[in-house]
Design an enzyme around this catalytic site. Structure first.
Site, mmCIF file in Angstrom:
data_model
loop_
_atom_site.group_PDB
_atom_site.id
_atom_site.type_symbol
_atom_site.label_atom_id
_atom_site.label_comp_id
_atom_site.label_asym_id
_atom_site.label_seq_id
_atom_site.Cartn_x
_atom_site.Cartn_y
_atom_site.Cartn_z
ATOM 1 N N HIS A 8 60.025 25.018 32.185
ATOM 2 C CA HIS A 8 59.435 23.740 31.770
ATOM 3 C C HIS A 8 58.228 23.967 30.877
ATOM 4 C CE1 HIS A 8 55.895 23.807 34.573
ATOM 5 N NE2 HIS A 8 56.711 24.524 35.329
ATOM 6 N N ASP A 44 56.131 21.136 30.362
ATOM 7 C CA ASP A 44 55.111 20.168 30.760
ATOM 8 C C ASP A 44 54.093 20.835 31.677
ATOM 9 O OD1 ASP A 44 57.200 20.263 32.763
ATOM 10 O OD2 ASP A 44 56.281 18.519 33.721
ATOM 11 N N ASP A 92 51.562 28.631 34.243
ATOM 12 C CA ASP A 92 52.603 27.722 34.749
ATOM 13 C C ASP A 92 52.932 26.667 33.697
ATOM 14 O OD1 ASP A 92 54.347 26.346 36.382
ATOM 15 O OD2 ASP A 92 52.782 25.478 37.642
ATOM 16 N N GLU A 137 58.990 18.908 35.025
ATOM 17 C CA GLU A 137 58.985 19.647 36.285
ATOM 18 C C GLU A 137 57.757 19.311 37.118
ATOM 19 O OE1 GLU A 137 58.471 22.892 39.205
ATOM 20 O OE2 GLU A 137 57.080 22.224 37.653
ATOM 21 N N GLU A 138 56.631 19.083 36.442
ATOM 22 C CA GLU A 138 55.396 18.779 37.165
ATOM 23 C C GLU A 138 55.322 17.307 37.590
ATOM 24 O OE1 GLU A 138 53.707 21.096 38.126
ATOM 25 O OE2 GLU A 138 53.546 22.706 36.661
ATOM 26 N N GLU A 173 59.682 30.603 36.637
ATOM 27 C CA GLU A 173 58.435 30.228 37.304
ATOM 28 C C GLU A 173 57.669 31.478 37.746
ATOM 29 O OE1 GLU A 173 56.895 27.455 37.875
ATOM 30 O OE2 GLU A 173 58.363 25.824 37.698
ATOM 31 N N HIS A 202 47.459 25.838 37.753
ATOM 32 C CA HIS A 202 46.848 24.525 37.970
ATOM 33 C C HIS A 202 45.317 24.572 38.091
ATOM 34 C CE1 HIS A 202 50.793 22.494 39.575
ATOM 35 N NE2 HIS A 202 51.022 23.324 38.555
#
Length: 378
Positions: free
Chosen positions: A67, A69, A100, A133-134, A162, A351
């Protein structure tokens, strides 16, 4: 040679906070198209997704999923370098998505481009990249897999890129994931004065009895590849500002991360059975509303798992642990399509403010993915 680290920095400069595309998929689509991939945008309900295939449809195929996003960066002033700058300094790439997982997408895209350019395989390579995905994850990888099924597009195996390593490259790969289900529980009683409880039915008493029963004993002892299932009460509330009033209703939220002894339906049935018993005892109606994020799954050790594990050990010097730990990922959708494993970077800064990744680590991941393609198509 395509430089995955340089591509990571370029992707970070695309502010693709869910559900915004931010230019990241356009960038990848252009690079892949120029390398001979057939590229399609598979947007659904405003959610951006990208499908790319090199080679003939129906041929033996290797897939990558990831992903572009990212989660919001928080206060930009708290960052050492602006969160969407893709700043590179002293061998480190800074920015939201550096770990990520724009780096993972860059690594498998760069590996795929170089592989088909230099050693065109007898088969197909598919990249399924989502911008959701997030977020809710309803129209991301799910939409890509639905679109593929409608067009007879097929991955024989797939790696989700991931971050999978806790502390160093080669430490761990994921061959499965626990399932996750969240229960919103509402107890409906009868409001009354706290001094006259015989004229009321206290929903908190019934609810806490119900919850106590859930945590009184473990759900299981674990299985060969999974730890014991875990249950956590994450909220209890009745919205009552008065100390002398028995409330009419009370609510709770329970999250269960479960292994392959259970599925969302079986756990829902068990909670409903227990709720019915409490209702019969107390007269307080307990309603159970489940939301299943995904069931547990396992890609059993075999040729595909061995191939990935062997290459990772060859390239890093470490034989990775075969793990099913952690939260959920889009592998929970891919597993219904084909065998899937997860291998990516070290996830230290996911994050976080000042998310960053070493250039050398991204380049090592690119080399691992390239070697996996060589072995698969050998």
């Amino acid at each position: 040679m395509t430089d995955a680290a340089e591509l990571t920095a370029r992707l970070i400069r695309c502010p693709s906070v869910t559900p915004e595309e931010g230019g990241a998929l356009d960038l990848l689509g252009g690079l892949l198209g120029r390398a001979g991939f057939q590229v399609h945008r598979v947007d659904r309900n405003g959610t951006p997704n990208l499908f790319a295939r090199w080679g003939d449809k129906g041929a033996r195929s290797f897939g990558f999923n990831g992903h572009t996003d990212v989660v919001p960066p928080g206060d930009p002033a708290a960052w050492t370098h602006p969160p969407f700058s893709g700043h590179v300094e002293s061998g480190v790439i800074w920015g939201r998505g550096a770990t990520d997982m724009k780096s993972g997408v860059a690594a498998f895209a760069a590996a795929a481009i170089d592989f088909v350019t230099n050693t065109p395989p007898d088969g197909a390579i598919i990249l399924a990249i989502t911008g959701d995905e997030e977020g809710p994850a309803q129209d991301g990888t799910r939409a890509l897999l639905d679109w593929m099924a409608e067009r007879d597009e097929r991955m024989d195996v797939c790696i989700v890129g991931e971050p999978s390593n806790p502390d160093f490259m080669g430490e761990m790969m994921k061959i499965g994931r626990r399932g996750s289900v969240t229960f919103r529980i509402k107890a409906a009683g009868l409001q009354g004065h706290a001094a006259y409880p015989h004229r009321a039915r206290n929903p908190l008493h019934a609810l806490t009895r119900f919850l106590e029963g859930l945590i009184a004993a473990p759900l299981d002892e674990g299985t060969e590849h999974f730890d014991p299932s875990g249950l956590q009460i994450t909220s209890i509330d009745c919205g009552n500002p008065a100390s002398n009033v028995i409330p009419a209703t009370a609510t709770a939220i329970v999250n269960i991360r479960f292994n392959d002894l259970h599925d969302g339906a079986s756990l829902t049935g068990e909670l409903e059975r227990r709720a019915g018993a409490i209702t019969a005892e107390t007269g307080v109606a307990i309603e159970i509303v489940p939301h299943v994020s995904g069931d547990a799954f396992l890609t059993k050790p075999g040729d595909f798992v061995d191939l990935v594990r062997d290459v990772v050990e060859q390239e890093t010097g470490h034989q990775p642990e075969l793990s099913t730990s952690g939260g959920t990922s889009d592998a929970r959708f891919v597993k219904d399509h084909c065998p899937v494993v997860e291998f990516g970077l070290v996830g230290h800064y996911m994050h976080q403010v000042d998310e960053r990744v070493p250039v050398a680590q991204v380049q090592q991941l690119q080399a691992i993915y390239h070697k996996i393609l060589e072995r698969f198509f050998a």
